[in-house]
Design an enzyme around this catalytic site. Structure first.
Site, PDB file in Angstrom:
ATOM      1  N   TYR A 439      -3.107  -0.939  37.685  1.00 39.71           N
ATOM      2  CA  TYR A 439      -4.434  -0.626  38.257  1.00 39.71           C
ATOM      3  C   TYR A 439      -4.354   0.040  39.634  1.00 39.71           C
ATOM      4  CZ  TYR A 439      -4.801  -5.605  40.065  1.00 39.71           C
ATOM      5  OH  TYR A 439      -4.647  -6.817  40.650  1.00 39.71           O
ATOM      6  N   GLU A 440      -5.469   0.548  40.084  1.00 37.54           N
ATOM      7  CA  GLU A 440      -5.541   1.351  41.316  1.00 37.54           C
ATOM      8  C   GLU A 440      -4.599   2.552  41.278  1.00 37.54           C
ATOM      9  OE1 GLU A 440      -7.670   1.371  43.633  1.00 37.54           O
ATOM     10  OE2 GLU A 440      -8.698  -0.413  42.920  1.00 37.54           O
TER      11      GLU A 440
END
Lengths: 591, 591
Positions: A439-440
């Site tokens: 994620y990110e």
């Protein structure tokens, strides 16, 4: 399994690697003068260890559940969050005029690490709130600021980020959610979002969603995306809560880890459109999103450090208690020894410890650079700090989360058969850590960001300045006359040489043959991290070697140099002479 | 997600790396003459893909459950096992006089890989049965052989291995289970065992437990351990089943992976003692156990290969379908491309593929050496083959299971956010793979076994013979005039040089300073695997380069040499100059 925040190493890293002392001495962090840092960290450590950490396993076994549109968080979750916000911890990073403490990112980061060691699933929610605060504060109208910021800063309300849609993950070009102008300054939002962290729950009275969507006349691609604030409950003029907005949680995911963090599918506008307010300008939503994202990437790096630290502590405790076999030098017939006496177990523990501390070093350097990028009085110094933060952010995010998985997996291994049994808790760390590389921005995207967007900053000089600093550290290790460093200087020097050659190759290649450059982006990022992390640990060890625990710092730096940094020349080869093998994949995938 | 056995690469590895053609030409595998290999593998591939593979996810979500002493396996499990045994697959390795086919280990191993790719949790049970068959066949009395072997070989009954107790995992010295002589040739067994794979279930009418226990007058330590056969149901003289023996499943574990495989706690002798029969001699149980264990280690290596192959197939399929971003050379405004066009994704897929095939190469070499160790007519050649199998077994077990985790984790990464969602199935492979580095001797123990017991075989000459063979391969790559090999020859040569120096260092160090040698055991094993796996892939590529898919074989060998084997010099340094850093851990752990 309990968690005790490693306050000593955290402070040593803040001071000797990230340059906290210098920041204070230069007057750039006046609020930290007079020992505030230690006091804050001690208090945070207590809260993390005593209140949050015991909930980590409960959160994993119960998970968050969805029934009839209502998400229920695990037992104790809501109470712990309330206690945490009431103690003021959510307000640490917030702007002062909205009730925040606006403490330096450096100090916040140390606390962020602790909350995430205590429980990744718990700490993740507030990280999203920080992002929402930043976006509204930087780009929101005065009305939005007055209505939402104080409540978000205190933690009374939480915030979310709504980017992903089924067809649009890493590639936001493909975004389809829509926003219609109503004419009264508000918009009506419709669309489906997935993977929305803490998208729905009952921990706070309201949830403030930040949602990317397209206006009807928006240009295609990412230049046609706008950012909207869409509250779960509309807020009346007097600040009380009004009607439920036209949005709902349509599902939650069954995930490998962070079970307690509800990962929601969100449906906006089932009944005509959720009411939203524009943040920033129309079609400039991506710029607003990037404001949130850079800090978020640092925070995910800290999650990698955090889970590695927790896994290390658990493995260390287990290795000191579990008895199997006898020490090599034990007399025949001795009782079984704790497994920490066995060389291979020691090697694994040192590997976990050294990688964790190296990742901490790089991550705190990012935080310090961010502080300087805001606080330096000199424009040129602000720019240099900002470029340094830009370069090191993807390095920290990818390296720290990679070693998060690696260290957690070694933790399982040290537990032997018990590591595979869920009740032990070692496996949870591995499952939880597994999301952080994704994620990110996946770690592959971090590597591309480093190579294509960050290396060219100031014509390559920003990177060169970092490399030159690394060389300075090696010089000091060489001159330190400290036998405990072993072969550290030679190993670090070899790594920096490799990094410099690989950097030159990248700078020369990325324009003409970007495919070749990108084939080596991931090994290049790792090479960067080894050199940066290795010199970081050496710098800390140099500063501490005369202190009481100095020998431990030197030994850790040495292990990292002699067992981990050694991979650097191989990574250089993968970058500078490995693109052909990736291109030959045509023959494989066409077959 | 479906699984299609990679029959082509399996056959190529059997022929060009493991030397199947030579085995046949030398008359050592007459039963494989005339194309039987291909026919068996095609049939096995069909069964694995069509019948077992679809159960893998069902097995994960349902798991095996325990209620009132009864273990229930997942839906479809019992039926699939019945079909599998009725098709004769369980009998592949068994001795012919008990209804087995006694096919070469090489061919069995290829099938074992397939069953485990289809479902690790399913294939694990029959692997334990094979161990029981081997122990009874090699060491059991005629009565035991007549009573049990035919049923075990057909698969009508399953077998288990009962070693572990709570205080005795890797260290069997601490074993406490007891056996009392009754005087009629039987024994009464009492004790608690844990981690007993398929210890209880309803898939077969009887379960034959092999149990390690101590006699009352046994010497302490591992020289006082005896092996007993303890059936769940006693067997009447006419072969029918009699009373339930005094044993029960007292619990099953909640594990990270292989949920469908019931991991049981077993209680023996609640009511006075389970009736057991001695296998082999009193106090010589460990020797019998080792008979089972060497083959079991190869089988666990094959599990590592298997899970890596399955994860690779799933990631490859996903990368060909999932669209995000556009190719570097795509015209502006193009639709999104499948992610397989992105260089970093290609690099990850090649990494998965190359490591999987290298692990397959080493594992099949072990199988071939085992076959030669039994089938060679010349005593000296049997011994040489046996030593080769002994050396390569820990290398295969540790390397293949390490890359099993590594490759499965990369598979999750390629799936992005979807990889973290359990329904996708990518995460299951990672969870399942995680046990393989732990059971049948942790990988740390494999490394110790390699360094302390295997390197000294024939005064080090057995290892040197392998190294010399590796050099021969490099010579052929150098002379091949095949540009597709890129820098392979140079990388392989560097790795073999590193391996040879590290080997000399180990041989010189292990006697005088065993602590230093053991500190480097794990990096030494990995170094060995890189050189062995790299030359294995090169050998296959050399043989295939003129064939239709030759370019793919060359590209895979090249990737492994240029991106994986490159770590060899770093591993050499960790071995020969890294012990000090491990010893310095004293300063850390004492702090």
């Amino acid at each position: 399994m309990s968690y005790r925040a490693p306050v000593e190493d955290i402070i040593a890293t803040l001071r000797h690697v990230a340059g906290l002392d210098g920041l204070i001495a230069e007057g750039l962090a006046p609020e930290l003068d007079g020992g505030l840092t230690d006091a804050v960290l001690e208090e945070a450590a207590k809260f993390a260890g005593d209140v949050i950490a015991p909930l980590n396993r409960v959160g994993d076994t119960h998970g968050s559940t969805l029934k009839d549109g209502v998400v229920t968080t695990p037992p104790g979750w809501k109470e712990a969050y309330k206690a945490w916000t009431e103690a003021g911890w959510n307000a640490l990073p917030g702007p002062e005029i909205y009730g925040g403490q606006a403490l330096p990112t450096l100090l916040q980061s140390a606390c962020t690490e602790m909350w995430n060691s205590a429980s990744l699933a718990f700490a993740l929610g507030p990280l999203l709130t920080i992002g929402a605060i930043e976006a509204v504060h930087a780009h929101g109208s005065e009305h939005l600021k007055q209505t939402y910021l104080a409540k978000l800063v205190s933690g009374e309300w939480m915030g979310t980020m709504n980017l992903t849609e089924p067809q649009a993950g890493s590639d936001l070009n493909a975004l389809r959610s829509r926003a219609e102008r109503v004419g009264d300054g508000t918009y009506r939002i419709t669309g489906q979002k997935i993977f929305i962290t803490y998208g729905e729950h009952g921990m706070t009275e309201n949830i403030i969603h930040l949602v990317l969507a397209r206006l009807p006349d928006a240009p295609p691609g990412t230049r046609g995306i706008s950012l909207f604030l869409v509250p779960k409950y509309l807020v009346n003029a007097d600040g009380t809560l009004g009607a439920h907005n036209d949005l709902r949680c349509s599902g939650i995911e069954h995930k490998l880890g962070i079970h307690a963090s509800p990962t929601c599918s969100m449906a906006y506008g089932d009944n005509g459109g959720a009411i939203g307010w524009l943040i920033g300008e129309e079609n400039r939503g991506l710029a607003c999103m990037f404001t949130m994202m850079n800090n978020a990437r640092l925070n995910v790096a800290l999650q990698g450090v955090a889970i590695a630290e927790r896994a290390y502590q658990q493995a260390l405790a287990f290795a000191g208690e579990r008895r199997q076999g006898t020490a090599l030098d034990a007399p025949k017939g001795s009782a079984m020894s704790p497994i920490i006496v066995h060389p291979d177990v020691r090697r694994m523990l040192m590997d976990m410890r050294a990688k964790t501390q190296a990742a901490r070093a790089i991550s705190y350097m990012v935080a310090a650079a961010l502080d300087r990028s805001h606080r330096e009085t000199d424009e040129a110094r602000r720019k240099a700090a900002s470029e340094r933060a830009a370069i090191l952010t993807p390095v920290a995010k990818a390296y720290a989360t990679d070693i998060g998985i690696d260290v957690a997996s070694t933790g399982v291994q040290i537990h032997g058969g018990m590591g595979f049994i869920e009740e032990t808790g070692a496996a949870q760390h591995l499952r939880d850590a597994r999301i952080c590389t994704i994620y990110e921005g996946t770690n592959g995207i971090q590597a591309i960001d480093l190579v294509l967007r960050k290396l060219p900053l100031s014509g390559g000089n920003a990177v060169k300045a970092l490399i030159s600093e690394m060389r300075g550290v090696v010089g000091k290790v060489e001159g330190a006359n400290t036998p405990g460093f072993g072969h550290s200087a030679a190993r670090l020097k070899a790594a920096i040489d490799s990094l410099e050659r690989a950097t030159d190759w990248m700078l020369a290649t990325m324009g003409a043959r970007p495919g070749e450059a990108l084939a080596g982006a991931t090994p290049y990022l790792k090479l960067f991290a080894l050199a940066q992390g290795g010199t970081g640990l050496a710098r800390k060890a140099l500063a501490m070697r005369a202190e009481e625990n100095g020998a431990a710092a030197v030994a850790t730096a040495r292990f990292f140099a002699e067992h981990v940094v050694t991979e650097a020349p191989a990574l250089e080869l993968a970058v500078t002479e490995g693109a052909g093998a990736v291109e030959d994949a045509d023959a494989v995938f066409a077959a």
